[in-house]
Motif scaffolding. Sequence first.
Motif, short mmCIF file in Angstrom:
data_model
loop_
_atom_site.label_atom_id
_atom_site.label_comp_id
_atom_site.label_asym_id
_atom_site.label_seq_id
_atom_site.Cartn_x
_atom_site.Cartn_y
_atom_site.Cartn_z
N SER A 145 -1.95 -49.97 -24.85
CA SER A 145 -0.84 -50.77 -24.73
C SER A 145 -0.23 -51.87 -25.80
O SER A 145 0.68 -51.94 -26.19
CB SER A 145 -0.83 -51.56 -23.57
OG SER A 145 -1.10 -50.45 -22.35
N SER A 146 -1.48 -52.49 -26.42
CA SER A 146 -1.35 -53.53 -27.49
C SER A 146 -1.12 -53.26 -28.90
O SER A 146 -0.99 -53.98 -29.64
CB SER A 146 -2.24 -54.77 -27.29
OG SER A 146 -3.36 -54.22 -27.34
N ALA A 147 -1.34 -51.82 -29.10
CA ALA A 147 -1.41 -51.10 -30.34
C ALA A 147 0.21 -51.18 -30.98
O ALA A 147 0.86 -50.17 -30.45
CB ALA A 147 -2.03 -49.82 -30.44
N ASP A 148 0.26 -52.12 -31.67
CA ASP A 148 1.81 -52.12 -32.19
C ASP A 148 1.95 -51.11 -33.47
O ASP A 148 3.25 -51.35 -33.93
CB ASP A 148 2.19 -53.57 -32.62
CG ASP A 148 1.03 -54.11 -33.56
OD1 ASP A 148 0.11 -53.51 -33.88
OD2 ASP A 148 1.40 -55.32 -34.06
N SER A 201 6.02 -46.17 -29.19
CA SER A 201 5.96 -46.16 -27.89
C SER A 201 5.80 -44.75 -27.45
O SER A 201 5.26 -44.47 -26.48
CB SER A 201 7.18 -46.89 -27.33
OG SER A 201 8.14 -46.31 -27.50
N GLU A 202 6.58 -43.83 -27.86
CA GLU A 202 6.60 -42.40 -27.34
C GLU A 202 5.31 -41.96 -27.48
O GLU A 202 4.82 -41.11 -26.72
CB GLU A 202 7.57 -41.67 -28.07
CG GLU A 202 8.82 -41.99 -28.14
CD GLU A 202 9.73 -41.20 -29.07
OE1 GLU A 202 9.25 -40.54 -29.99
OE2 GLU A 202 11.27 -41.30 -29.19
N VAL A 203 4.48 -41.98 -28.65
CA VAL A 203 3.30 -41.65 -28.97
C VAL A 203 2.23 -42.19 -28.11
O VAL A 203 1.44 -41.37 -27.48
CB VAL A 203 2.85 -41.79 -30.55
CG1 VAL A 203 1.62 -41.31 -30.60
CG2 VAL A 203 3.77 -41.20 -31.40
N LYS A 215 -5.22 -36.69 -41.44
CA LYS A 215 -5.68 -37.34 -42.61
C LYS A 215 -4.60 -38.24 -42.93
O LYS A 215 -4.49 -39.28 -43.81
CB LYS A 215 -6.23 -36.66 -43.81
CG LYS A 215 -5.33 -35.62 -44.26
CD LYS A 215 -5.69 -34.85 -45.66
CE LYS A 215 -4.84 -33.81 -46.01
NZ LYS A 215 -5.27 -33.27 -47.35
N ASP A 216 -3.17 -38.06 -42.82
CA ASP A 216 -2.24 -38.64 -43.05
C ASP A 216 -1.86 -39.93 -42.19
O ASP A 216 -0.73 -40.53 -42.50
CB ASP A 216 -0.99 -37.72 -43.17
CG ASP A 216 -0.81 -36.76 -44.16
OD1 ASP A 216 -1.54 -37.10 -45.18
OD2 ASP A 216 0.06 -35.68 -44.10
N ILE A 217 -2.31 -40.14 -41.11
CA ILE A 217 -1.90 -41.22 -40.20
C ILE A 217 -2.97 -42.17 -40.45
O ILE A 217 -4.33 -42.26 -40.57
CB ILE A 217 -2.26 -40.67 -38.80
CG1 ILE A 217 -1.46 -39.44 -38.18
CG2 ILE A 217 -2.26 -41.62 -37.71
CD1 ILE A 217 -1.55 -38.91 -36.98
N TYR A 218 -2.33 -43.38 -40.86
CA TYR A 218 -2.95 -44.57 -41.19
C TYR A 218 -3.51 -45.42 -39.90
O TYR A 218 -2.75 -45.61 -38.98
CB TYR A 218 -2.05 -45.34 -41.83
CG TYR A 218 -2.64 -46.86 -42.13
CD1 TYR A 218 -3.62 -47.11 -43.19
CD2 TYR A 218 -2.16 -48.06 -41.55
CE1 TYR A 218 -4.31 -48.19 -43.57
CE2 TYR A 218 -2.65 -49.14 -41.89
CZ TYR A 218 -3.81 -49.32 -42.67
OH TYR A 218 -4.15 -50.65 -43.05
N ILE A 219 -4.62 -45.82 -39.66
CA ILE A 219 -5.09 -46.68 -38.59
C ILE A 219 -5.74 -47.88 -39.35
O ILE A 219 -6.53 -47.89 -40.06
CB ILE A 219 -6.26 -45.77 -37.92
CG1 ILE A 219 -5.74 -44.49 -37.54
CG2 ILE A 219 -6.77 -46.60 -37.01
CD1 ILE A 219 -6.97 -43.80 -36.78
N PRO A 220 -5.29 -49.10 -39.06
CA PRO A 220 -5.48 -50.41 -39.26
C PRO A 220 -6.90 -50.71 -38.86
O PRO A 220 -6.89 -50.93 -37.51
CB PRO A 220 -4.26 -51.23 -38.92
CG PRO A 220 -3.74 -50.56 -37.90
CD PRO A 220 -3.84 -49.04 -37.96
#
Length: 180
Positions: free
Chosen positions: A80-83, A87-89, A42-47
Motif C-alpha cells: 500500500s505504501s509503495a509509491d 495503483s492499478e498494478v 529486468k526492465d522494472i526498477y525496484i528502489p
Amino acid sequence: MNTRLLFRQSSLGKISSFQPLGSTLSSSYHNSSTVSSIIRPKDIYIPLDKVEFQFARSSGPGGQNVNKLNTKAELRFNVSSADWIPSEVKQRLRVLQASKISKDGELYLSSQEHRTQTKNKDDCVSKLQEILADAYIEPKERQMWEGLSEKGKDQRKQERKRRGEVKESRRSKNVNDYSD
C-alpha cells in the motif's frame, strides 16, 4: 490512456530512462500479448531503499557455512505504501499474490538457493521483478458470444445428420428390428 511508466535500470543502479507504457499501444485497444512483450522483468526498477531486507541462516546442506553465516535473504515491503508502483498494478498484485501478502499488507519473498548473501538478495529482487511484470499485464476483457449464427446452425445440423448416417451405416441390420 494510462500514463504508467516503465523504468530501466542502468548498470550503476540508477534510473536511466523512462518509457511510457502506452506509447507503443493504440489507445483504443490494449492487447495483453503486446503489453507483455514490452514489460520484461529486468526492465522494472525496484528502489532498494524502499524495500527491507533481513538475513537469516539457511536450512539444508551447506558444509561449514550453514551454522555460521546468514545467507538466506528475506525481502519485505508494504504494498500500500509503495509509491513507486502504480495503483492499478498494486491492485492486481494484491489479487495475484494474495498468499504472499500478510494481513498488514506486506509482501514477503525469500531466497536461500545460493551460498552467498548477495546472490540470494539479487534472487529476491529478480523474483519481485517477475511478480511485478506479471502484475503490469492488464487482463483482456472477455467478449461474450451472443449465440450461433444461422449459417453456424445449418452447418451444425448438417454435421449431426452426417454423423448420424455414419453411425447408422455401422449398425448391423436385423430383419426383426423394423417392420417396413
